[in-house]
Design a protein around this motif. Structure first.
Motif, PDB file in Angstrom:
ATOM      1  N   SER A   1      30.911  28.893   5.014  1.00 39.93           N
ATOM      2  CA  SER A   1      29.672  28.294   4.089  1.00 39.93           C
ATOM      3  C   SER A   1      28.725  28.958   4.284  1.00 39.93           C
ATOM      4  CB  SER A   1      29.421  26.951   4.740  1.00 39.93           C
ATOM      5  OG  SER A   1      27.966  26.798   4.291  1.00 39.93           O
ATOM      6  N   MET A   2      27.693  28.854   2.987  1.00 45.05           N
ATOM      7  CA  MET A   2      27.100  30.798   3.276  1.00 45.05           C
ATOM      8  C   MET A   2      25.763  29.885   3.613  1.00 45.05           C
ATOM      9  SD  MET A   2      27.757  32.854   1.414  1.00 45.05           S
ATOM     10  CE  MET A   2      29.614  33.427   0.537  1.00 45.05           C
ATOM     11  N   HIS A   3      25.859  28.815   4.144  1.00 44.27           N
ATOM     12  CA  HIS A   3      24.710  27.503   4.610  1.00 44.27           C
ATOM     13  C   HIS A   3      24.792  28.647   6.237  1.00 44.27           C
ATOM     14  CE1 HIS A   3      23.744  24.766   2.032  1.00 44.27           C
ATOM     15  NE2 HIS A   3      24.519  24.563   2.238  1.00 44.27           N
ATOM     16  N   MET A   4      26.072  28.849   6.660  1.00 42.58           N
ATOM     17  CA  MET A   4      25.852  29.791   8.053  1.00 42.58           C
ATOM     18  C   MET A   4      25.331  31.358   7.782  1.00 42.58           C
ATOM     19  SD  MET A   4      29.511  28.210   9.670  1.00 42.58           S
ATOM     20  CE  MET A   4      30.075  29.376   8.903  1.00 42.58           C
ATOM     21  N   LEU A   5      24.937  31.582   7.032  1.00 39.91           N
ATOM     22  CA  LEU A   5      24.923  33.158   6.870  1.00 39.91           C
ATOM     23  C   LEU A   5      22.851  32.634   5.930  1.00 39.91           C
ATOM     24  CD1 LEU A   5      26.989  34.941   4.645  1.00 39.91           C
ATOM     25  CD2 LEU A   5      26.953  35.066   7.247  1.00 39.91           C
ATOM     26  N   ALA A   6      22.619  31.601   6.543  1.00 38.09           N
ATOM     27  CA  ALA A   6      21.188  31.366   5.679  1.00 38.09           C
ATOM     28  C   ALA A   6      20.566  31.803   4.690  1.00 38.09           C
ATOM     29  CB  ALA A   6      20.241  31.673   7.232  1.00 38.09           C
ATOM     30  N   ASN A   7      21.363  31.703   3.725  1.00 37.59           N
ATOM     31  CA  ASN A   7      21.224  32.246   2.411  1.00 37.59           C
ATOM     32  C   ASN A   7      21.776  30.861   1.271  1.00 37.59           C
ATOM     33  OD1 ASN A   7      24.173  32.539   2.085  1.00 37.59           O
ATOM     34  ND2 ASN A   7      24.222  34.865   1.241  1.00 37.59           N
ATOM     35  N   ALA A   8      21.463  29.888   1.677  1.00 34.73           N
ATOM     36  CA  ALA A   8      22.505  28.953   0.447  1.00 34.73           C
ATOM     37  C   ALA A   8      20.814  27.275   0.930  1.00 34.73           C
ATOM     38  CB  ALA A   8      23.302  28.127   1.535  1.00 34.73           C
ATOM     39  N   PHE A   9      20.279  27.194  -0.286  1.00 33.72           N
ATOM     40  CA  PHE A   9      19.673  25.615   0.235  1.00 33.72           C
ATOM     41  C   PHE A   9      20.257  24.523  -0.507  1.00 33.72           C
ATOM     42  CE2 PHE A   9      17.164  29.767   0.339  1.00 33.72           C
ATOM     43  CZ  PHE A   9      17.343  30.098   1.711  1.00 33.72           C
ATOM     44  N   ASP A  10      20.648  23.519   0.018  1.00 36.02           N
ATOM     45  CA  ASP A  10      20.399  21.957  -1.026  1.00 36.02           C
ATOM     46  C   ASP A  10      19.285  21.644  -1.385  1.00 36.02           C
ATOM     47  OD1 ASP A  10      23.443  22.588  -0.590  1.00 36.02           O
ATOM     48  OD2 ASP A  10      23.667  20.860   1.217  1.00 36.02           O
ATOM     49  N   VAL A  11      19.297  21.528  -2.283  1.00 32.33           N
ATOM     50  CA  VAL A  11      17.853  20.604  -2.735  1.00 32.33           C
ATOM     51  C   VAL A  11      18.483  19.844  -3.648  1.00 32.33           C
ATOM     52  CG1 VAL A  11      16.430  21.813  -4.119  1.00 32.33           C
ATOM     53  CG2 VAL A  11      17.025  23.428  -3.795  1.00 32.33           C
TER      54      VAL A  11
ATOM     55  N   SER B   1      26.014  13.482  -8.523  1.00 29.87           N
ATOM     56  CA  SER B   1      26.463  11.497  -7.806  1.00 29.87           C
ATOM     57  C   SER B   1      25.671  11.539  -6.651  1.00 29.87           C
ATOM     58  CB  SER B   1      27.746  11.547  -7.801  1.00 29.87           C
ATOM     59  OG  SER B   1      28.791  12.189  -7.186  1.00 29.87           O
ATOM     60  N   GLN B   2      25.217  12.703  -5.916  1.00 31.49           N
ATOM     61  CA  GLN B   2      24.960  12.854  -4.492  1.00 31.49           C
ATOM     62  C   GLN B   2      23.603  13.186  -5.510  1.00 31.49           C
ATOM     63  OE1 GLN B   2      28.005  15.080  -5.034  1.00 31.49           O
ATOM     64  NE2 GLN B   2      28.779  14.229  -3.094  1.00 31.49           N
ATOM     65  N   LYS B   3      22.856  13.453  -6.152  1.00 32.29           N
ATOM     66  CA  LYS B   3      21.310  14.247  -6.534  1.00 32.29           C
ATOM     67  C   LYS B   3      21.537  15.446  -5.426  1.00 32.29           C
ATOM     68  CE  LYS B   3      20.922   9.502  -8.892  1.00 32.29           C
ATOM     69  NZ  LYS B   3      20.911   9.212  -8.560  1.00 32.29           N
ATOM     70  N   PHE B   4      21.988  16.162  -5.809  1.00 37.56           N
ATOM     71  CA  PHE B   4      21.499  17.763  -4.930  1.00 37.56           C
ATOM     72  C   PHE B   4      22.041  18.733  -5.703  1.00 37.56           C
ATOM     73  CE2 PHE B   4      24.672  17.429  -2.814  1.00 37.56           C
ATOM     74  CZ  PHE B   4      25.107  18.371  -1.461  1.00 37.56           C
ATOM     75  N   ILE B   5      21.110  19.899  -5.777  1.00 36.13           N
ATOM     76  CA  ILE B   5      21.951  21.640  -6.199  1.00 36.13           C
ATOM     77  C   ILE B   5      22.127  21.793  -4.732  1.00 36.13           C
ATOM     78  CG2 ILE B   5      19.718  22.229  -6.664  1.00 36.13           C
ATOM     79  CD1 ILE B   5      21.128  23.694  -9.316  1.00 36.13           C
ATOM     80  N   HIS B   6      23.408  22.821  -5.124  1.00 41.88           N
ATOM     81  CA  HIS B   6      23.216  23.550  -3.747  1.00 41.88           C
ATOM     82  C   HIS B   6      22.962  25.566  -4.648  1.00 41.88           C
ATOM     83  CE1 HIS B   6      25.516  26.087  -0.824  1.00 41.88           C
ATOM     84  NE2 HIS B   6      25.872  27.655  -1.732  1.00 41.88           N
ATOM     85  N   VAL B   7      22.145  26.375  -4.042  1.00 43.35           N
ATOM     86  CA  VAL B   7      21.718  27.191  -4.672  1.00 43.35           C
ATOM     87  C   VAL B   7      22.205  28.250  -3.357  1.00 43.35           C
ATOM     88  CG1 VAL B   7      20.374  27.091  -6.238  1.00 43.35           C
ATOM     89  CG2 VAL B   7      19.548  27.553  -4.085  1.00 43.35           C
ATOM     90  N   ASP B   8      22.417  29.272  -3.514  1.00 45.27           N
ATOM     91  CA  ASP B   8      22.664  30.539  -2.075  1.00 45.27           C
ATOM     92  C   ASP B   8      23.364  32.655  -3.489  1.00 45.27           C
ATOM     93  OD1 ASP B   8      25.543  31.821  -3.011  1.00 45.27           O
ATOM     94  OD2 ASP B   8      26.548  29.332  -2.079  1.00 45.27           O
ATOM     95  N   ASP B   9      22.596  32.774  -2.519  1.00 52.69           N
ATOM     96  CA  ASP B   9      22.627  34.287  -3.035  1.00 52.69           C
ATOM     97  C   ASP B   9      23.825  35.452  -2.550  1.00 52.69           C
ATOM     98  OD1 ASP B   9      21.007  36.315  -3.749  1.00 52.69           O
ATOM     99  OD2 ASP B   9      20.011  36.694  -1.862  1.00 52.69           O
ATOM    100  N   ARG B  10      24.931  34.824  -2.238  1.00 49.94           N
ATOM    101  CA  ARG B  10      25.734  35.576  -2.716  1.00 49.94           C
ATOM    102  C   ARG B  10      25.667  36.416  -3.727  1.00 49.94           C
ATOM    103  NH1 ARG B  10      30.301  31.538  -3.266  1.00 49.94           N
ATOM    104  NH2 ARG B  10      28.808  30.099  -2.700  1.00 49.94           N
ATOM    105  N   PRO B  11      26.878  37.919  -3.040  1.00 51.16           N
ATOM    106  CA  PRO B  11      27.039  38.884  -3.924  1.00 51.16           C
ATOM    107  C   PRO B  11      27.793  39.057  -5.392  1.00 51.16           C
ATOM    108  CG  PRO B  11      27.620  39.527  -2.078  1.00 51.16           C
ATOM    109  CD  PRO B  11      27.531  38.619  -2.214  1.00 51.16           C
TER     110      PRO B  11
END
Length: 151
Positions: free
Chosen positions: A93-103, A130-140
């Motif tokens: 998960s990119m969340h474990m690198l702190a470069n991902a956000f669920d908005v 259906s869950q009403k969110f977007i995941h955004v991350d900063d992967r290369p």
């Protein structure tokens, strides 16, 4: 993930392990130049209270917020490996690198938010209508996942 992508992930994870700390070391508001709309409590791991700040990703998030010109509710940001596993997150998960956000998309047009996320440079986009969110991350590398469309 390709072998090259896995290698990149491992190198980034090693950096995170050296810098992660309890969120209680911060006073609540961030003091990163240009990041003003997000609190430590929004960005910390919801399961452990640990925090790692990825400044380039946070600056993109702030730019996204500025262009949307409305508040954004973060439902997930940094996750410790323990919390990520507990909630069924992706192994790398990119969340474990702190470069991902669920908005949360409540009060937002999903297609517009995605367009703005791409404009500010987020390369990982997860569509979850259906869950009403977007995941955004900063992967290369560029990757879109989840639903094929917002409709």
């Amino acid at each position: 993930m390709t072998p090259e992508q896995r290698r990149w992930y491992r190198e980034e994870w090693e950096k995170v392990q050296l810098a992660v700390m309890p969120a209680t070391h911060f006073s609540g508001q961030l003091h990163l130049k240009g990041v003003r709309n997000f609190s430590v409590y929004e960005l910390m791991c919801k399961g452990t209270g640990l925090l790692y700040l990825n400044e380039p990703a946070l600056k993109k998030l702030q730019y996204m917020r500025d262009l949307l010109n409305k508040p954004m509710i973060l439902t997930s940001a940094f996750r410790s490996p323990e919390h990520n596993e507990a909630i069924g997150g992706a192994v790398n998960s990119m969340h474990m690198l702190a470069n991902a956000f669920d908005v949360s998309l409540i009060g937002h047009d999903a297609e517009h938010v995605e367009k703005i996320a791409r404009r500010v440079g987020f390369t990982g986009i997860g569509r979850y209508p259906s869950q009403k969110f977007i995941h955004v991350d900063d992967r290369p590398w560029s990757e879109t996942f989840g639903a094929k469309t917002w409709h």
